[in-house]
Scaffold this active site. Structure first.
Site, short mmCIF file in Angstrom:
data_model
loop_
_atom_site.label_atom_id
_atom_site.label_comp_id
_atom_site.label_asym_id
_atom_site.label_seq_id
_atom_site.Cartn_x
_atom_site.Cartn_y
_atom_site.Cartn_z
N PRO A 192 33.60 28.36 19.35
CG PRO A 192 33.87 28.17 21.67
CD PRO A 192 34.09 29.11 20.52
CG ASN A 228 30.31 29.25 23.15
OD1 ASN A 228 30.30 29.01 24.35
ND2 ASN A 228 29.72 28.48 22.26
CG HIS A 229 34.48 34.79 25.38
ND1 HIS A 229 35.12 35.79 26.08
CD2 HIS A 229 33.15 34.97 25.59
CE1 HIS A 229 34.22 36.54 26.69
NE2 HIS A 229 33.02 36.05 26.42
NE ARG A 230 40.33 33.62 17.10
CZ ARG A 230 40.80 34.34 16.09
NH1 ARG A 230 40.42 35.61 15.96
NH2 ARG A 230 41.64 33.81 15.24
CB THR A 244 39.20 33.72 26.36
OG1 THR A 244 39.70 34.32 27.57
CG2 THR A 244 39.74 32.31 26.22
#
Length: 221
Positions: A109, A81-83, A88
């Site tokens: 997330p 997951n990326h911010r 992103t």
């Protein structure tokens, strides 16, 4: 002891593609129950199909008993997951001063553990996304992309995966979830194997509930 050895890595002599998952895994955050198997396509191990699964995130992949997982089925875990509250782009992984922008866990997330119930069939090249809970007896069609929870004894397919149909009536599903044949002693399972394989509810009702309430999850033993 009749039947395959539940502690064997490769339960079918001469076939190293057929792997009992719990006996080939090394990740401490990956748990599997007895007799659940992965069938490799190109000699890969099951763990090769579990992507971005980092222990420091605190999430687990938990697979129940008697699951059938076809080749190239993949589990996308929380580490991928990326911010999302800004860009992103993962600036921090490149270092050189950019590591100062490493996100905290609460900025990612992360949706929790990924859980696969018991007697689940996952078709070839299916993809399971992070935090999904797949209920007992569910079927995931080949190449499906599972983005949300799947109810017990439900067939799903497509991208994103959607319900195709229930395998049984609600009344029968409720009975099967009470009987929980996978939690019985292996001797009892072998005694009723014909009924289990065919879905003969008249005989399965004679099986009854497990003698010991085991909870149905391999991490609760």
């Amino acid at each position: 002891m009749p039947g395959p050895n539940p502690n064997a890595k490769y339960p079918i002599p001469g076939d190293n593609n057929m792997q009992f998952i719990k006996n080939v895994i090394t990740m401490p955050n990956l748990i599997a129950g007895d007799y659940s198997y992965y069938y490799a396509i190109n000699g890969e191990s099951f763990e090769d199909q579990v992507l971005y699964h980092y222990e420091f995130l605190g999430t687990k992949l938990m697979i129940g008993k008697f699951c059938s997982i076809a080749g190239e089925a993949r589990f996308m875990m929380a580490g991928g997951n990326h911010r999302m509250d800004g860009s992103t782009f993962p600036f921090n992984i490149f270092g050189n001063g950019w590591e100062a922008h490493t996100p905290t866990l609460d900025q990612l997330p992360i949706k929790g553990d990924t859980i696969v119930g018991n007697d689940v069939w996952i078709g070839r090249r299916a993809t399971i996304l992070p935090g999904v809970n797949i209920g007992d007896g569910a079927i995931i069609a080949a190449e499906a992309v599972v983005t949300r929870d799947v109810e017990p004894y439900t067939i799903v397919g497509g991208n994103p995966a959607k319900e195709i149909r229930k395998r049984y009536t609600p009344e029968v599903i409720a009975e099967l979830l009470e009987i929980r044949w996978w939690d019985h002693d292996i001797e009892e399972i072998e005694r009723f194997m014909g009924a289990i394989a065919s879905g003969d509810m008249d005989l399965l009702r004679q099986m009854g509930k497990p003698k010991q309430e085991e909870g149905g999850r391999p991490d609760e033993d």
